[in-house]
Design a protein around this motif. Structure first.
Motif, PDB file in Angstrom:
ATOM      1  N   LEU A 184      -9.101  -2.847   1.651  1.00 57.42           N
ATOM      2  CA  LEU A 184      -8.806  -4.229   2.016  1.00 57.42           C
ATOM      3  C   LEU A 184      -8.534  -4.347   3.516  1.00 57.42           C
ATOM      4  O   LEU A 184      -8.996  -5.308   4.154  1.00 57.42           O
ATOM      5  N   CYS A 185      -7.812  -3.391   4.075  1.00 55.75           N
ATOM      6  CA  CYS A 185      -7.550  -3.425   5.518  1.00 55.75           C
ATOM      7  C   CYS A 185      -8.845  -3.312   6.315  1.00 55.75           C
ATOM      8  O   CYS A 185      -9.015  -3.988   7.348  1.00 55.75           O
ATOM      9  N   GLY A 198      -3.985   8.737   5.380  1.00 62.41           N
ATOM     10  CA  GLY A 198      -5.193   9.484   5.055  1.00 62.41           C
ATOM     11  C   GLY A 198      -6.287   8.596   4.490  1.00 62.41           C
ATOM     12  O   GLY A 198      -7.473   8.746   4.832  1.00 62.41           O
ATOM     13  N   GLU A 199      -5.912   7.654   3.625  1.00 57.63           N
ATOM     14  CA  GLU A 199      -6.903   6.705   3.099  1.00 57.63           C
ATOM     15  C   GLU A 199      -7.436   5.799   4.210  1.00 57.63           C
ATOM     16  O   GLU A 199      -8.636   5.451   4.215  1.00 57.63           O
ATOM     17  N   LEU A 200      -6.580   5.412   5.138  1.00 63.34           N
ATOM     18  CA  LEU A 200      -7.054   4.600   6.258  1.00 63.34           C
ATOM     19  C   LEU A 200      -8.077   5.362   7.100  1.00 63.34           C
ATOM     20  O   LEU A 200      -9.079   4.785   7.550  1.00 63.34           O
ATOM     21  N   PHE A 212      -2.249   2.224  -5.154  1.00 65.78           N
ATOM     22  CA  PHE A 212      -2.857   1.115  -4.417  1.00 65.78           C
ATOM     23  C   PHE A 212      -3.261   1.535  -3.003  1.00 65.78           C
ATOM     24  O   PHE A 212      -3.828   0.723  -2.271  1.00 65.78           O
ATOM     25  N   ALA A 213      -2.990   2.767  -2.611  1.00 65.80           N
ATOM     26  CA  ALA A 213      -3.292   3.191  -1.243  1.00 65.80           C
ATOM     27  C   ALA A 213      -4.792   3.091  -0.948  1.00 65.80           C
ATOM     28  O   ALA A 213      -5.192   2.614   0.128  1.00 65.80           O
ATOM     29  N   TYR A 214      -5.628   3.507  -1.872  1.00 66.88           N
ATOM     30  CA  TYR A 214      -7.083   3.455  -1.654  1.00 66.88           C
ATOM     31  C   TYR A 214      -7.571   2.017  -1.568  1.00 66.88           C
ATOM     32  O   TYR A 214      -8.309   1.648  -0.629  1.00 66.88           O
ATOM     33  N   SER A 244       0.822  -1.217   0.000  1.00 66.68           N
ATOM     34  CA  SER A 244       0.000   0.000   0.000  1.00 66.68           C
ATOM     35  C   SER A 244       0.852   1.262   0.000  1.00 66.68           C
ATOM     36  O   SER A 244       0.404   2.309  -0.494  1.00 66.68           O
ATOM     37  N   THR A 245       2.048   1.209   0.540  1.00 63.43           N
ATOM     38  CA  THR A 245       2.919   2.383   0.566  1.00 63.43           C
ATOM     39  C   THR A 245       3.917   2.402  -0.578  1.00 63.43           C
ATOM     40  O   THR A 245       4.437   3.476  -0.911  1.00 63.43           O
ATOM     41  N   ALA A 246       4.185   1.246  -1.176  1.00 64.09           N
ATOM     42  CA  ALA A 246       5.148   1.211  -2.284  1.00 64.09           C
ATOM     43  C   ALA A 246       4.513   1.655  -3.590  1.00 64.09           C
ATOM     44  O   ALA A 246       5.175   2.247  -4.440  1.00 64.09           O
ATOM     45  N   ILE A 247       3.219   1.376  -3.775  1.00 59.74           N
ATOM     46  CA  ILE A 247       2.508   1.738  -5.008  1.00 59.74           C
ATOM     47  C   ILE A 247       1.490   2.814  -4.655  1.00 59.74           C
ATOM     48  O   ILE A 247       0.508   2.534  -3.956  1.00 59.74           O
ATOM     49  N   PRO A 248       1.674   4.065  -5.104  1.00 58.71           N
ATOM     50  CA  PRO A 248       0.756   5.148  -4.705  1.00 58.71           C
ATOM     51  C   PRO A 248      -0.694   4.884  -5.107  1.00 58.71           C
ATOM     52  O   PRO A 248      -1.606   5.207  -4.345  1.00 58.71           O
TER      53      PRO A 248
END
Length: 451
Positions: free
Chosen positions: A198-199, A252-254, A191-193, A185-189
Protein backbone atom coordinates in the motif's frame (compact mmCIF):
# COMPACT_ATOMS: atom_id res chain seq x y z
CA UNK A 1 -47.29 -42.13 75.48
CA UNK A 2 -49.27 -38.97 75.22
CA UNK A 3 -52.26 -39.23 72.92
CA UNK A 4 -51.62 -35.77 71.52
CA UNK A 5 -48.24 -36.96 70.17
CA UNK A 6 -48.27 -37.11 66.37
CA UNK A 7 -45.83 -39.58 64.88
CA UNK A 8 -46.02 -38.31 61.29
CA UNK A 9 -43.67 -35.46 60.46
CA UNK A 10 -45.49 -32.18 60.35
CA UNK A 11 -48.53 -33.60 62.08
CA UNK A 12 -50.42 -31.20 64.32
CA UNK A 13 -49.02 -28.15 62.53
CA UNK A 14 -52.41 -27.02 61.36
CA UNK A 15 -53.45 -23.40 61.26
CA UNK A 16 -55.24 -22.24 64.39
CA UNK A 17 -58.82 -21.75 63.34
CA UNK A 18 -60.91 -19.43 65.44
CA UNK A 19 -63.15 -21.46 67.69
CA UNK A 20 -66.83 -20.60 67.54
CA UNK A 21 -68.53 -21.52 70.81
CA UNK A 22 -71.90 -20.76 69.32
CA UNK A 23 -71.64 -23.59 66.81
CA UNK A 24 -72.77 -27.01 68.00
CA UNK A 25 -70.35 -29.88 68.20
CA UNK A 26 -67.15 -27.89 67.96
CA UNK A 27 -64.52 -30.53 67.35
CA UNK A 28 -61.71 -28.31 68.56
CA UNK A 29 -63.13 -28.31 72.09
CA UNK A 30 -63.80 -32.01 72.37
CA UNK A 31 -60.36 -33.54 72.21
CA UNK A 32 -58.33 -31.30 74.47
CA UNK A 33 -59.43 -28.82 77.15
CA UNK A 34 -56.40 -26.73 76.25
CA UNK A 35 -57.60 -26.33 72.68
CA UNK A 36 -59.59 -23.20 73.47
CA UNK A 37 -56.50 -21.61 74.95
CA UNK A 38 -54.28 -22.34 71.97
CA UNK A 39 -56.92 -21.76 69.33
CA UNK A 40 -57.84 -18.29 70.46
CA UNK A 41 -55.90 -15.67 68.45
CA UNK A 42 -56.26 -12.14 67.28
CA UNK A 43 -58.14 -11.57 64.00
CA UNK A 44 -55.98 -11.03 60.89
CA UNK A 45 -55.07 -7.41 60.34
CA UNK A 46 -56.28 -5.63 57.24
CA UNK A 47 -53.88 -5.47 54.22
CA UNK A 48 -51.73 -2.37 54.16
CA UNK A 49 -52.63 -1.72 50.54
CA UNK A 50 -56.24 -0.93 51.45
CA UNK A 51 -57.46 2.09 53.36
CA UNK A 52 -58.54 1.49 56.97
CA UNK A 53 -62.17 0.66 57.52
CA UNK A 54 -64.40 2.80 59.68
CA UNK A 55 -66.33 0.86 62.26
CA UNK A 56 -69.21 3.30 62.26
CA UNK A 57 -69.90 2.72 58.55
CA UNK A 58 -70.56 -0.95 58.96
CA UNK A 59 -74.16 -1.97 59.34
CA UNK A 60 -75.50 -4.50 61.71
CA UNK A 61 -76.08 -6.91 58.87
CA UNK A 62 -72.35 -6.84 58.05
CA UNK A 63 -71.24 -8.06 61.46
CA UNK A 64 -71.74 -11.51 62.95
CA UNK A 65 -71.24 -11.63 66.66
CA UNK A 66 -69.46 -14.77 67.80
CA UNK A 67 -68.42 -14.65 71.43
CA UNK A 68 -65.71 -11.97 71.79
CA UNK A 69 -64.88 -11.87 68.05
CA UNK A 70 -66.38 -10.03 65.03
CA UNK A 71 -66.47 -11.56 61.56
CA UNK A 72 -67.13 -8.88 58.95
CA UNK A 73 -68.97 -9.41 55.70
CA UNK A 74 -66.21 -9.10 53.08
CA UNK A 75 -68.10 -8.23 49.87
CA UNK A 76 -70.14 -5.39 51.29
CA UNK A 77 -67.17 -4.16 53.35
CA UNK A 78 -64.89 -3.93 50.27
CA UNK A 79 -67.49 -2.08 48.20
CA UNK A 80 -68.14 0.49 50.90
CA UNK A 81 -64.42 1.02 51.56
CA UNK A 82 -63.51 1.41 47.89
CA UNK A 83 -66.33 3.89 47.27
CA UNK A 84 -65.35 5.92 50.30
CA UNK A 85 -61.64 6.06 49.34
CA UNK A 86 -62.49 6.97 45.73
CA UNK A 87 -64.78 9.81 46.78
CA UNK A 88 -62.12 11.11 49.17
CA UNK A 89 -59.49 10.98 46.39
CA UNK A 90 -61.65 12.92 43.94
CA UNK A 91 -62.39 15.53 46.56
CA UNK A 92 -58.70 16.02 47.33
CA UNK A 93 -57.76 16.27 43.61
CA UNK A 94 -60.47 18.88 42.98
CA UNK A 95 -59.26 20.96 45.88
CA UNK A 96 -55.62 20.82 44.68
CA UNK A 97 -56.57 21.77 41.11
CA UNK A 98 -58.69 24.73 42.24
CA UNK A 99 -55.94 26.11 44.47
CA UNK A 100 -53.05 25.52 41.94
CA UNK A 101 -51.28 28.43 40.25
CA UNK A 102 -49.76 26.32 37.43
CA UNK A 103 -50.54 27.17 33.79
CA UNK A 104 -50.16 25.21 30.58
CA UNK A 105 -48.80 28.31 28.84
CA UNK A 106 -45.99 28.80 31.37
CA UNK A 107 -42.41 28.91 29.98
CA UNK A 108 -40.28 25.73 30.05
CA UNK A 109 -38.34 25.18 33.27
CA UNK A 110 -34.63 24.59 32.71
CA UNK A 111 -32.33 23.83 35.66
CA UNK A 112 -29.36 26.13 36.06
CA UNK A 113 -26.82 23.27 35.68
CA UNK A 114 -27.99 22.34 32.15
CA UNK A 115 -25.94 23.66 29.20
CA UNK A 116 -28.23 25.39 26.72
CA UNK A 117 -25.68 25.27 23.86
CA UNK A 118 -26.58 22.88 21.03
CA UNK A 119 -24.19 21.90 18.26
CA UNK A 120 -25.96 22.81 15.01
CA UNK A 121 -24.18 19.98 13.15
CA UNK A 122 -26.27 17.41 15.03
CA UNK A 123 -29.49 18.92 13.74
CA UNK A 124 -28.45 19.88 10.24
CA UNK A 125 -30.95 18.48 7.77
CA UNK A 126 -28.27 17.90 5.15
CA UNK A 127 -25.76 16.02 7.32
CA UNK A 128 -28.19 14.19 9.56
CA UNK A 129 -27.86 13.50 13.25
CA UNK A 130 -24.25 12.24 13.25
CA UNK A 131 -21.05 14.07 12.33
CA UNK A 132 -19.07 13.19 9.23
CA UNK A 133 -16.56 10.37 9.61
CA UNK A 134 -13.01 11.47 10.36
CA UNK A 135 -9.87 10.54 8.40
CA UNK A 136 -8.66 8.24 11.17
CA UNK A 137 -11.94 6.32 11.19
CA UNK A 138 -11.98 6.01 7.39
CA UNK A 139 -8.36 4.84 7.22
CA UNK A 140 -8.97 2.37 10.05
CA UNK A 141 -11.94 0.96 8.12
CA UNK A 142 -10.14 0.24 4.87
CA UNK A 143 -6.96 -0.92 6.63
CA UNK A 144 -9.06 -3.39 8.60
CA UNK A 145 -10.66 -4.53 5.35
CA UNK A 146 -7.26 -5.09 3.71
CA UNK A 147 -6.01 -6.88 6.81
CA UNK A 148 -8.94 -9.32 6.82
CA UNK A 149 -9.10 -9.67 3.00
CA UNK A 150 -5.58 -9.18 1.59
CA UNK A 151 -6.63 -10.84 -1.66
CA UNK A 152 -8.81 -7.83 -2.51
CA UNK A 153 -5.83 -5.45 -2.59
CA UNK A 154 -5.59 -5.25 -6.37
CA UNK A 155 -9.30 -4.57 -6.84
CA UNK A 156 -9.70 -2.08 -3.96
CA UNK A 157 -6.48 -0.08 -3.89
CA UNK A 158 -7.50 2.19 -6.77
CA UNK A 159 -10.76 3.19 -5.08
CA UNK A 160 -8.94 3.72 -1.78
CA UNK A 161 -6.37 5.98 -3.46
CA UNK A 162 -9.10 7.99 -5.21
CA UNK A 163 -10.85 8.55 -1.89
CA UNK A 164 -7.59 9.63 -0.21
CA UNK A 165 -6.80 12.06 -3.04
CA UNK A 166 -10.11 13.83 -2.42
CA UNK A 167 -9.57 13.85 1.34
CA UNK A 168 -5.85 14.34 2.05
CA UNK A 169 -5.10 17.83 0.76
CA UNK A 170 -2.93 19.35 3.49
CA UNK A 171 0.39 18.60 5.15
CA UNK A 172 -1.27 17.80 8.49
CA UNK A 173 -3.61 15.24 6.94
CA UNK A 174 -0.74 13.66 5.01
CA UNK A 175 1.32 13.27 8.21
CA UNK A 176 -1.72 11.75 9.93
CA UNK A 177 -2.17 9.28 7.05
CA UNK A 178 1.49 8.23 7.22
CA UNK A 179 1.26 7.68 10.97
CA UNK A 180 -1.93 5.63 10.68
CA UNK A 181 -0.51 3.31 8.01
CA UNK A 182 2.81 2.93 9.85
CA UNK A 183 1.05 2.08 13.12
CA UNK A 184 -1.17 -0.52 11.47
CA UNK A 185 1.76 -2.11 9.59
CA UNK A 186 3.88 -2.49 12.73
CA UNK A 187 1.11 -3.38 15.17
CA UNK A 188 -0.19 -6.35 13.14
CA UNK A 189 2.66 -8.65 11.94
CA UNK A 190 0.62 -10.21 9.15
CA UNK A 191 -0.17 -6.76 7.72
CA UNK A 192 3.47 -5.78 7.12
CA UNK A 193 3.49 -7.13 3.54
CA UNK A 194 0.15 -5.58 2.59
CA UNK A 195 1.13 -2.32 4.29
CA UNK A 196 4.37 -2.15 2.29
CA UNK A 197 2.46 -2.72 -0.96
CA UNK A 198 0.00 0.00 0.00
CA UNK A 199 2.84 2.41 0.78
CA UNK A 200 4.42 1.72 -2.61
CA UNK A 201 1.14 2.34 -4.46
CA UNK A 202 0.38 5.55 -2.56
CA UNK A 203 3.91 6.86 -3.13
CA UNK A 204 3.22 6.80 -6.87
CA UNK A 205 -0.47 7.77 -7.00
CA UNK A 206 -1.10 10.13 -4.10
CA UNK A 207 -1.28 13.64 -5.52
CA UNK A 208 -0.64 15.82 -2.47
CA UNK A 209 3.00 16.93 -2.16
CA UNK A 210 3.61 19.67 0.43
CA UNK A 211 6.94 21.40 1.05
CA UNK A 212 7.86 19.01 3.82
CA UNK A 213 7.88 16.10 1.36
CA UNK A 214 5.62 13.66 -0.45
CA UNK A 215 4.18 10.45 0.97
CA UNK A 216 7.34 8.36 0.47
CA UNK A 217 9.61 10.98 2.00
CA UNK A 218 7.41 11.41 5.07
CA UNK A 219 7.19 7.63 5.47
CA UNK A 220 11.01 7.30 5.39
CA UNK A 221 11.30 10.12 7.93
CA UNK A 222 8.92 8.24 10.23
CA UNK A 223 10.99 5.08 9.85
CA UNK A 224 14.19 7.06 10.52
CA UNK A 225 12.76 8.19 13.85
CA UNK A 226 12.38 4.57 14.94
CA UNK A 227 15.70 3.59 13.37
CA UNK A 228 17.63 6.05 15.53
CA UNK A 229 16.41 4.30 18.68
CA UNK A 230 17.70 0.84 17.65
CA UNK A 231 20.53 0.54 20.20
CA UNK A 232 18.22 1.29 23.12
CA UNK A 233 15.40 -0.86 21.73
CA UNK A 234 17.43 -4.10 21.52
CA UNK A 235 18.25 -3.72 25.23
CA UNK A 236 14.81 -2.58 26.34
CA UNK A 237 12.01 -4.49 27.99
CA UNK A 238 9.91 -7.15 26.27
CA UNK A 239 7.29 -4.70 24.98
CA UNK A 240 9.92 -2.33 23.56
CA UNK A 241 11.71 -5.19 21.82
CA UNK A 242 8.44 -6.47 20.36
CA UNK A 243 7.65 -3.09 18.79
CA UNK A 244 11.21 -2.78 17.48
CA UNK A 245 11.13 -6.25 15.91
CA UNK A 246 7.85 -5.41 14.15
CA UNK A 247 9.50 -2.27 12.77
CA UNK A 248 12.49 -4.28 11.51
CA UNK A 249 10.31 -6.75 9.61
CA UNK A 250 8.18 -3.93 8.17
CA UNK A 251 11.34 -2.18 6.96
CA UNK A 252 12.38 -5.42 5.27
CA UNK A 253 9.03 -5.55 3.47
CA UNK A 254 9.45 -1.92 2.46
CA UNK A 255 12.84 -2.68 0.93
CA UNK A 256 11.35 -5.49 -1.14
CA UNK A 257 8.22 -3.61 -2.27
CA UNK A 258 8.98 0.13 -2.26
CA UNK A 259 10.09 1.27 -5.70
CA UNK A 260 11.85 4.55 -6.52
CA UNK A 261 11.40 5.83 -10.06
CA UNK A 262 14.52 6.32 -12.11
CA UNK A 263 14.89 8.64 -15.07
CA UNK A 264 17.26 6.26 -16.85
CA UNK A 265 15.44 2.97 -16.56
CA UNK A 266 13.06 0.85 -14.54
CA UNK A 267 12.34 1.74 -10.90
CA UNK A 268 14.89 0.64 -8.33
CA UNK A 269 14.77 -0.24 -4.67
CA UNK A 270 15.53 2.39 -2.06
CA UNK A 271 19.27 2.21 -1.42
CA UNK A 272 18.87 3.99 1.89
CA UNK A 273 16.94 0.99 3.21
CA UNK A 274 19.77 -1.37 2.18
CA UNK A 275 22.22 0.32 4.53
CA UNK A 276 19.55 0.63 7.24
CA UNK A 277 18.88 -3.12 7.24
CA UNK A 278 22.59 -3.88 7.69
CA UNK A 279 22.75 -1.53 10.67
CA UNK A 280 19.62 -3.07 12.17
CA UNK A 281 21.06 -6.60 11.95
CA UNK A 282 24.27 -5.42 13.57
CA UNK A 283 22.25 -3.98 16.43
CA UNK A 284 20.31 -7.24 16.82
CA UNK A 285 23.50 -9.33 16.93
CA UNK A 286 25.05 -6.93 19.46
CA UNK A 287 22.54 -8.21 22.03
CA UNK A 288 22.30 -11.95 21.20
CA UNK A 289 19.23 -12.86 23.21
CA UNK A 290 16.67 -15.27 21.77
CA UNK A 291 14.13 -12.63 20.71
CA UNK A 292 16.71 -10.53 18.84
CA UNK A 293 18.21 -13.59 17.15
CA UNK A 294 14.81 -14.84 16.03
CA UNK A 295 14.05 -11.43 14.52
CA UNK A 296 17.41 -11.43 12.68
CA UNK A 297 16.74 -14.92 11.29
CA UNK A 298 13.29 -13.87 10.04
CA UNK A 299 14.74 -10.78 8.38
CA UNK A 300 17.50 -12.74 6.61
CA UNK A 301 15.08 -15.41 5.42
CA UNK A 302 12.88 -12.63 4.05
CA UNK A 303 15.53 -10.47 2.39
CA UNK A 304 18.74 -12.54 2.47
CA UNK A 305 18.94 -13.39 -1.23
CA UNK A 306 18.15 -9.82 -2.34
CA UNK A 307 20.60 -8.30 0.13
CA UNK A 308 23.32 -10.76 -0.88
CA UNK A 309 22.93 -9.91 -4.58
CA UNK A 310 22.85 -6.15 -3.93
CA UNK A 311 26.02 -6.25 -1.81
CA UNK A 312 27.82 -8.46 -4.32
CA UNK A 313 27.02 -6.00 -7.10
CA UNK A 314 28.64 -3.24 -5.04
CA UNK A 315 31.60 -5.45 -4.12
CA UNK A 316 30.86 -5.30 -0.38
CA UNK A 317 31.29 -8.44 1.77
CA UNK A 318 28.55 -7.52 4.21
CA UNK A 319 26.77 -10.89 3.98
CA UNK A 320 29.98 -12.81 4.72
CA UNK A 321 30.48 -10.62 7.78
CA UNK A 322 26.97 -11.36 9.00
CA UNK A 323 27.43 -15.12 8.52
CA UNK A 324 30.73 -15.03 10.41
CA UNK A 325 29.03 -13.17 13.21
CA UNK A 326 26.29 -15.82 13.35
CA UNK A 327 28.93 -18.57 13.56
CA UNK A 328 30.60 -16.74 16.43
CA UNK A 329 27.28 -16.51 18.25
CA UNK A 330 26.77 -20.25 17.76
CA UNK A 331 30.08 -20.91 19.49
CA UNK A 332 29.94 -18.36 22.29
CA UNK A 333 26.40 -17.21 22.98
CA UNK A 334 24.13 -19.06 25.41
CA UNK A 335 21.05 -19.16 23.22
CA UNK A 336 18.37 -21.82 23.43
CA UNK A 337 18.54 -25.06 21.46
CA UNK A 338 15.70 -24.06 19.12
CA UNK A 339 17.33 -20.72 18.29
CA UNK A 340 20.64 -22.49 17.71
CA UNK A 341 18.94 -24.81 15.21
CA UNK A 342 17.41 -21.81 13.44
CA UNK A 343 20.83 -20.19 13.08
CA UNK A 344 22.38 -23.42 11.76
CA UNK A 345 19.59 -23.78 9.19
CA UNK A 346 20.14 -20.18 8.13
CA UNK A 347 23.86 -20.76 7.57
CA UNK A 348 23.02 -23.89 5.58
CA UNK A 349 20.47 -21.97 3.52
CA UNK A 350 23.00 -19.32 2.61
CA UNK A 351 25.60 -21.97 1.65
CA UNK A 352 23.07 -23.36 -0.87
CA UNK A 353 22.69 -19.86 -2.39
CA UNK A 354 19.39 -19.33 -0.55
CA UNK A 355 17.87 -22.40 -2.20
CA UNK A 356 18.11 -20.99 -5.71
CA UNK A 357 19.21 -22.77 -8.90
CA UNK A 358 21.09 -20.33 -11.09
CA UNK A 359 20.79 -22.05 -14.49
CA UNK A 360 18.49 -24.87 -15.46
CA UNK A 361 20.48 -27.81 -16.87
CA UNK A 362 19.34 -29.16 -20.21
CA UNK A 363 17.16 -32.24 -19.97
CA UNK A 364 19.56 -34.34 -22.04
CA UNK A 365 22.56 -33.38 -19.86
CA UNK A 366 20.79 -33.48 -16.48
CA UNK A 367 22.27 -35.91 -13.97
CA UNK A 368 21.89 -36.30 -10.20
CA UNK A 369 25.33 -34.68 -9.86
CA UNK A 370 24.76 -31.44 -11.81
CA UNK A 371 21.04 -30.88 -11.24
CA UNK A 372 19.77 -30.71 -7.63
CA UNK A 373 16.20 -30.94 -8.90
CA UNK A 374 16.85 -34.12 -10.85
CA UNK A 375 14.70 -36.28 -8.56
CA UNK A 376 12.21 -33.55 -7.64
CA UNK A 377 9.46 -34.72 -10.00
CA UNK A 378 10.14 -38.43 -9.65
CA UNK A 379 7.32 -40.50 -8.12
CA UNK A 380 7.53 -42.08 -4.70
CA UNK A 381 7.10 -45.85 -4.40
CA UNK A 382 6.47 -48.10 -1.41
CA UNK A 383 7.86 -51.51 -0.66
CA UNK A 384 5.81 -54.45 0.54
CA UNK A 385 6.28 -53.42 4.18
CA UNK A 386 5.34 -49.75 3.45
CA UNK A 387 8.83 -48.23 3.28
CA UNK A 388 8.92 -45.29 0.79
CA UNK A 389 11.72 -44.99 -1.76
CA UNK A 390 12.49 -42.88 -4.83
CA UNK A 391 14.92 -43.00 -7.73
CA UNK A 392 17.51 -41.29 -5.54
CA UNK A 393 17.82 -44.37 -3.30
CA UNK A 394 20.78 -46.68 -4.03
CA UNK A 395 18.56 -49.80 -3.97
CA UNK A 396 16.02 -48.22 -6.31
CA UNK A 397 16.49 -50.71 -9.19
CA UNK A 398 16.14 -53.78 -6.98
CA UNK A 399 13.10 -52.49 -5.10
CA UNK A 400 11.41 -51.34 -8.28
CA UNK A 401 11.91 -54.75 -9.90
CA UNK A 402 10.20 -56.37 -6.91
CA UNK A 403 7.19 -54.11 -7.48
CA UNK A 404 7.06 -55.10 -11.17
CA UNK A 405 7.24 -58.79 -10.33
CA UNK A 406 4.47 -58.43 -7.77
CA UNK A 407 2.34 -56.54 -10.28
CA UNK A 408 2.76 -59.27 -12.91
CA UNK A 409 1.72 -61.87 -10.35
CA UNK A 410 -1.52 -60.09 -9.59
CA UNK A 411 -2.15 -59.46 -13.28
CA UNK A 412 -2.01 -63.20 -13.90
CA UNK A 413 -4.60 -63.78 -11.20
CA UNK A 414 -6.89 -61.13 -12.68
CA UNK A 415 -6.73 -62.65 -16.15
CA UNK A 416 -5.01 -59.81 -17.92
CA UNK A 417 -2.84 -62.17 -20.04
CA UNK A 418 -5.67 -63.45 -22.26
CA UNK A 419 -7.18 -66.01 -19.90
CA UNK A 420 -10.02 -63.84 -18.62
CA UNK A 421 -12.55 -65.53 -20.96
CA UNK A 422 -11.91 -68.88 -19.31
CA UNK A 423 -12.42 -67.42 -15.85
CA UNK A 424 -15.59 -65.44 -16.46
CA UNK A 425 -17.35 -67.49 -19.19
CA UNK A 426 -19.02 -69.69 -16.61
CA UNK A 427 -20.40 -66.62 -14.82
CA UNK A 428 -21.86 -65.18 -18.07
CA UNK A 429 -23.84 -68.38 -18.91
CA UNK A 430 -27.48 -68.61 -17.69
CA UNK A 431 -29.08 -71.68 -16.28
CA UNK A 432 -31.58 -73.53 -18.56
CA UNK A 433 -34.65 -72.49 -16.59
CA UNK A 434 -33.61 -68.84 -16.48
CA UNK A 435 -32.76 -68.89 -20.18
CA UNK A 436 -36.17 -70.40 -21.08
CA UNK A 437 -37.98 -67.84 -18.94
CA UNK A 438 -36.03 -65.04 -20.57
CA UNK A 439 -36.92 -66.27 -24.08
CA UNK A 440 -40.60 -66.45 -23.11
CA UNK A 441 -40.46 -62.92 -21.77
CA UNK A 442 -38.89 -61.65 -24.97
CA UNK A 443 -41.56 -63.34 -27.15
CA UNK A 444 -44.42 -61.93 -25.07
CA UNK A 445 -42.91 -58.47 -25.19
CA UNK A 446 -42.61 -58.67 -28.99
CA UNK A 447 -46.21 -59.86 -29.34
CA UNK A 448 -47.59 -57.00 -27.18
CA UNK A 449 -45.58 -54.48 -29.16
CA UNK A 450 -47.04 -55.71 -32.48
CA UNK A 451 -50.61 -55.59 -31.16
Amino acid sequence: MDESFDRAPGAGRTRNVVADPGLPGNVLDRGDPKATLFNQREPLRQPRTLPPFADNNLGAADVIVAGDFKIQGKPQQSINANSMSASRGFTQVDSVVKSSNLSASAPEFVPSAVNLYEDPSFYDDNQGYYDEQTLAETVADFLGHLSSSPGSFESDVEAITSMLNSWVTTEELLNELVELIYTQSTAIPNFAYTGARLCNYLSHHLLVSPRSGNFRQLLLKRCQTEFQQRDAAVRGDAETQKKFHSFVLFLGELYLNLEVKSSKGPPNRADILLDALRELMSSLFSKPVDTNLICAVKLLKLTGSILDDAWKERGKPHMEELIQRIETILLDATCSRDVRQMLLKLVELRSSDWGRVRAATAASNATPDNDPNYFMNEPTFYTEDGTPFTAADPDYAEKYQEILDRQEYFNDLDGENGNDSEIYDSEDEMEPEIEAAFETFCLESERKRQQ
